[in-house]
Design a protein around this motif. Structure first.
Motif, PDB file in Angstrom:
ATOM      1  N   ASP A   2      -7.075  25.655 -57.118  1.00  0.00           N
ATOM      2  CA  ASP A   2      -8.282  24.834 -57.221  1.00  0.00           C
ATOM      3  C   ASP A   2      -8.101  23.518 -56.477  1.00  0.00           C
ATOM      4  O   ASP A   2      -8.972  23.086 -55.715  1.00  0.00           O
ATOM      5  CB  ASP A   2      -8.599  24.577 -58.693  1.00  0.00           C
ATOM      6  CG  ASP A   2      -9.674  23.515 -58.876  1.00  0.00           C
ATOM      7  OD1 ASP A   2     -10.749  23.654 -58.270  1.00  0.00           O
ATOM      8  OD2 ASP A   2      -9.409  22.532 -59.597  1.00  0.00           O
ATOM      9  N   GLN A   3      -6.964  22.863 -56.685  1.00  0.00           N
ATOM     10  CA  GLN A   3      -6.721  21.564 -56.059  1.00  0.00           C
ATOM     11  C   GLN A   3      -6.611  21.659 -54.543  1.00  0.00           C
ATOM     12  O   GLN A   3      -6.853  20.682 -53.833  1.00  0.00           O
ATOM     13  CB  GLN A   3      -5.463  20.945 -56.670  1.00  0.00           C
ATOM     14  CG  GLN A   3      -5.661  20.532 -58.124  1.00  0.00           C
ATOM     15  CD  GLN A   3      -4.372  20.374 -58.897  1.00  0.00           C
ATOM     16  OE1 GLN A   3      -3.287  20.235 -58.309  1.00  0.00           O
ATOM     17  NE2 GLN A   3      -4.466  20.390 -60.220  1.00  0.00           N
ATOM     18  N   TYR A  13      -8.290  21.875 -68.734  1.00  0.00           N
ATOM     19  CA  TYR A  13      -8.337  21.595 -67.292  1.00  0.00           C
ATOM     20  C   TYR A  13      -9.766  21.748 -66.779  1.00  0.00           C
ATOM     21  O   TYR A  13     -10.440  22.756 -67.038  1.00  0.00           O
ATOM     22  CB  TYR A  13      -7.416  22.555 -66.539  1.00  0.00           C
ATOM     23  CG  TYR A  13      -7.414  22.342 -65.042  1.00  0.00           C
ATOM     24  CD1 TYR A  13      -6.734  21.265 -64.473  1.00  0.00           C
ATOM     25  CD2 TYR A  13      -8.107  23.209 -64.197  1.00  0.00           C
ATOM     26  CE1 TYR A  13      -6.745  21.054 -63.101  1.00  0.00           C
ATOM     27  CE2 TYR A  13      -8.116  23.010 -62.821  1.00  0.00           C
ATOM     28  CZ  TYR A  13      -7.442  21.923 -62.283  1.00  0.00           C
ATOM     29  OH  TYR A  13      -7.456  21.717 -60.924  1.00  0.00           O
ATOM     30  N   THR A  14     -10.221  20.757 -66.049  1.00  0.00           N
ATOM     31  CA  THR A  14     -11.539  20.790 -65.413  1.00  0.00           C
ATOM     32  C   THR A  14     -11.360  21.013 -63.922  1.00  0.00           C
ATOM     33  O   THR A  14     -10.621  20.278 -63.261  1.00  0.00           O
ATOM     34  CB  THR A  14     -12.305  19.475 -65.643  1.00  0.00           C
ATOM     35  OG1 THR A  14     -12.459  19.277 -67.061  1.00  0.00           O
ATOM     36  CG2 THR A  14     -13.683  19.536 -65.003  1.00  0.00           C
ATOM     37  N   MET A  55      -4.485  26.272 -61.180  1.00  0.00           N
ATOM     38  CA  MET A  55      -4.759  24.843 -60.988  1.00  0.00           C
ATOM     39  C   MET A  55      -4.474  24.410 -59.564  1.00  0.00           C
ATOM     40  O   MET A  55      -5.265  23.694 -58.940  1.00  0.00           O
ATOM     41  CB  MET A  55      -3.926  24.012 -61.970  1.00  0.00           C
ATOM     42  CG  MET A  55      -4.355  24.119 -63.420  1.00  0.00           C
ATOM     43  SD  MET A  55      -3.526  22.914 -64.496  1.00  0.00           S
ATOM     44  CE  MET A  55      -1.855  23.560 -64.491  1.00  0.00           C
ATOM     45  N   LYS A 104      -0.627  27.822 -63.784  1.00  0.00           N
ATOM     46  CA  LYS A 104      -0.349  26.728 -62.856  1.00  0.00           C
ATOM     47  C   LYS A 104      -0.827  27.078 -61.458  1.00  0.00           C
ATOM     48  O   LYS A 104      -1.357  26.221 -60.730  1.00  0.00           O
ATOM     49  CB  LYS A 104       1.139  26.403 -62.854  1.00  0.00           C
ATOM     50  CG  LYS A 104       1.486  25.188 -61.990  1.00  0.00           C
ATOM     51  CD  LYS A 104       2.959  24.813 -62.110  1.00  0.00           C
ATOM     52  CE  LYS A 104       3.288  23.609 -61.230  1.00  0.00           C
ATOM     53  NZ  LYS A 104       4.731  23.224 -61.349  1.00  0.00           N
ATOM     54  N   THR A 139      -8.989  26.115 -70.928  1.00  0.00           N
ATOM     55  CA  THR A 139      -7.749  25.747 -71.598  1.00  0.00           C
ATOM     56  C   THR A 139      -6.615  26.602 -71.054  1.00  0.00           C
ATOM     57  O   THR A 139      -6.693  27.838 -71.074  1.00  0.00           O
ATOM     58  CB  THR A 139      -7.866  25.944 -73.122  1.00  0.00           C
ATOM     59  OG1 THR A 139      -8.932  25.129 -73.610  1.00  0.00           O
ATOM     60  CG2 THR A 139      -6.571  25.547 -73.821  1.00  0.00           C
ATOM     61  N   THR A 157       0.937  25.628 -70.839  1.00  0.00           N
ATOM     62  CA  THR A 157       1.877  24.854 -70.036  1.00  0.00           C
ATOM     63  C   THR A 157       3.310  25.332 -70.286  1.00  0.00           C
ATOM     64  O   THR A 157       3.574  26.091 -71.230  1.00  0.00           O
ATOM     65  CB  THR A 157       1.778  23.360 -70.363  1.00  0.00           C
ATOM     66  OG1 THR A 157       2.106  23.173 -71.751  1.00  0.00           O
ATOM     67  CG2 THR A 157       0.375  22.837 -70.110  1.00  0.00           C
ATOM     68  N   GLN A 173     -11.597  20.877 -60.057  1.00  0.00           N
ATOM     69  CA  GLN A 173     -11.877  19.728 -59.206  1.00  0.00           C
ATOM     70  C   GLN A 173     -12.770  20.078 -58.030  1.00  0.00           C
ATOM     71  O   GLN A 173     -13.447  19.218 -57.478  1.00  0.00           O
ATOM     72  CB  GLN A 173     -10.552  19.145 -58.684  1.00  0.00           C
ATOM     73  CG  GLN A 173      -9.632  18.654 -59.789  1.00  0.00           C
ATOM     74  CD  GLN A 173      -8.312  18.146 -59.248  1.00  0.00           C
ATOM     75  OE1 GLN A 173      -8.143  17.969 -58.040  1.00  0.00           O
ATOM     76  NE2 GLN A 173      -7.352  17.916 -60.142  1.00  0.00           N
ATOM     77  N   ILE A 211      -3.369  22.621 -72.165  1.00  0.00           N
ATOM     78  CA  ILE A 211      -4.139  21.508 -71.624  1.00  0.00           C
ATOM     79  C   ILE A 211      -5.554  21.978 -71.339  1.00  0.00           C
ATOM     80  O   ILE A 211      -5.787  23.162 -71.070  1.00  0.00           O
ATOM     81  CB  ILE A 211      -3.522  20.930 -70.334  1.00  0.00           C
ATOM     82  CG1 ILE A 211      -3.490  21.995 -69.217  1.00  0.00           C
ATOM     83  CG2 ILE A 211      -2.139  20.362 -70.593  1.00  0.00           C
ATOM     84  CD1 ILE A 211      -3.144  21.431 -67.858  1.00  0.00           C
ATOM     85  N   THR A 240     -14.566  24.082 -67.182  1.00  0.00           N
ATOM     86  CA  THR A 240     -13.402  23.669 -67.949  1.00  0.00           C
ATOM     87  C   THR A 240     -12.758  24.883 -68.606  1.00  0.00           C
ATOM     88  O   THR A 240     -13.451  25.788 -69.067  1.00  0.00           O
ATOM     89  CB  THR A 240     -13.799  22.647 -69.037  1.00  0.00           C
ATOM     90  OG1 THR A 240     -14.383  21.522 -68.402  1.00  0.00           O
ATOM     91  CG2 THR A 240     -12.581  22.186 -69.820  1.00  0.00           C
TER      92      THR A 240
END
Length: 392
Positions: free
Chosen positions: A362-363, A17-18, A359, A356, A6, A9, A20, A15, A4
């Motif tokens: 990662d996704q 964020y963990t 994230m 961003k 922080t 944004t 995935q 936010i 996790t």
């Protein structure tokens, strides 16, 4: 194990964020054949060079060449010394000559495919040159690249864009060059979103008019042209143009927004690829190409679909700053131990943009070692004044 962090944004909030994909599956070797695919490759700056980054800095040749081996092992050809390598935006022609020579030598040693950029970037942007001088500049670079045993990518020329007064000027320059190349070349049409200095290329401000000129040149010299890399970020224009190419001339998509569908193709037409985004998503793209070899379009789309939001983010306006995101991905994934760029281009994107990107990477399952990636993301955020504790 859940990681996790922080992240900041766009609305100046934060936010939690963990991650995935704690254990993403990333290929280290691959091979594919259904499409020809080149990855334009970035260069790694030497962070300890005494030369100021604003004056170009120096290249870390060992790390830079190591990344080319990574791409060859995944089945990609390397498109060398292109705009992804900051050609004309930090990488000088003298440095590009070294890069091309080293890469071509390594490509020969490992059986890797390589094509290298030929342009006129050793001419001054501050002057206007005659067509003969521009042709001579192209010839000088072309002679060097061919002598290294590399295929030629005939890059768009800022000098020609500034000097040309008509469509015929483009026909004259390209015809003289194509008549003398030793092997078929790849043409490169780079839109002004990538380089504003190339507005009105081919002698026409409209895309359709410019395409007419380009196609005339291609048809006249089709036996000297392997293909054309189209970087306009306009899917419909690429689909239209590839249907009008001579049968033996390839369309190499340079569309970093719509590449999955353009490469998959339809109605018997498809695009091969020469893409900057492959530098950042190479393991996923290699696995997708293997699925395409098997005719497994469902798996191909499943793998590439989550990479598209990442690509669109990396290449968002101003598009020419995309190299910063490419290098940041290499830093997160351990292909270099620092986030520095020649020309100081690491400052071209904000901490919010990079957060961003983290994230989305990662996704898409593209953070090879999540623990390392999150530590490096924390260092980047702390440098921007965003301190935090990482919770595991």
């Amino acid at each position: 194990m859940a990681y996790t962090i922080t992240l900041p944004t766009e609305d100046r909030n934060k936010i939690v964020y963990t991650l995935q994909n704690a254990e993403p599956a990333c290929l280290k070797t691959a091979a594919f054949s259904a499409r020809r695919a080149y990855s334009a490759a970035h260069v790694v700056a030497d962070p300890l060079s005494p030369v100021p980054p604003v004056l170009g800095g120096k290249v870390d040749w060992e790390a830079t060449l190591s990344y080319r081996h990574h791409l060859w092992q995944l089945g990609f050809g390397v498109a060398e010394a292109m705009d992804t390598a900051q050609r004309g935006m930090g990488l000088t022609w003298e440095a590009a000559k070294q890069l091309i020579a080293y890469s071509a030598k390594d490509a020969k040693a490992v059986g890797g495919d390589i094509a290298s950029g030929v342009g006129t970037d050793h001419l001054s942007d501050k002057e206007i040159y005659g067509l003969d001088a521009i042709i001579s500049a192209y010839e000088q670079q072309m002679e060097f690249v061919e002598a290294q045993g590399s295929r030629v990518i005939l890059m768009a020329s800022r000098a020609l864009a500034k000097a040309a007064r008509s469509r015929d000027d483009y026909r004259s320059v390209y015809s003289r060059l194509l008549r003398q190349v030793k092997e078929p070349v790849i043409l490169h049409w780079l839109g002004d979103m990538f380089d504003p200095n190339l507005a009105g290329y081919w002698g026409d401000r409209s895309i359709d008019g410019a395409m007419d000129v380009c196609l005339e040149i291609i048809h006249e010299h089709k036996h000297k042209i392997d293909g054309i890399k189209l970087s306009l970020l306009d899917k419909s224009k690429e689909v239209a143009m590839r249907s009008l190419l001579p049968q033996q001339v390839r369309m190499y998509t340079g569309d970093d927004f719509h590449y999955p569908e353009l490469i998959a193709g339809e109605n018997g037409f498809y695009s091969d690829a020469l893409l900057g985004i492959f530098d950042a998503i190479a393991p996923a793209a290699a696995e997708a190409f293997q699925a395409l070899d098997r005719g497994d379009l469902e798996t191909y789309n499943r793998i590439l679909a989550p990479t598209v939001p990442l690509a669109r983010h990396i290449f968002e306006a101003p598009t020419y700053a995309y190299k910063t995101g490419i290098v940041f991905m290499a830093y997160l994934n351990g292909h270099q131990n620092h986030f520095r760029m020649i020309g100081g281009a690491e400052g071209a994107r904000s901490a919010v943009h990079l957060a961003k990107l983290f994230m989305l990477a990662d996704q898409a399952g593209l953070l090879v070692e999540p623990e390392r990636a999150i530590k490096r993301m924390v260092l980047t955020l702390e440098a921007a004044g965003i301190s935090q504790e990482v919770r595991v």
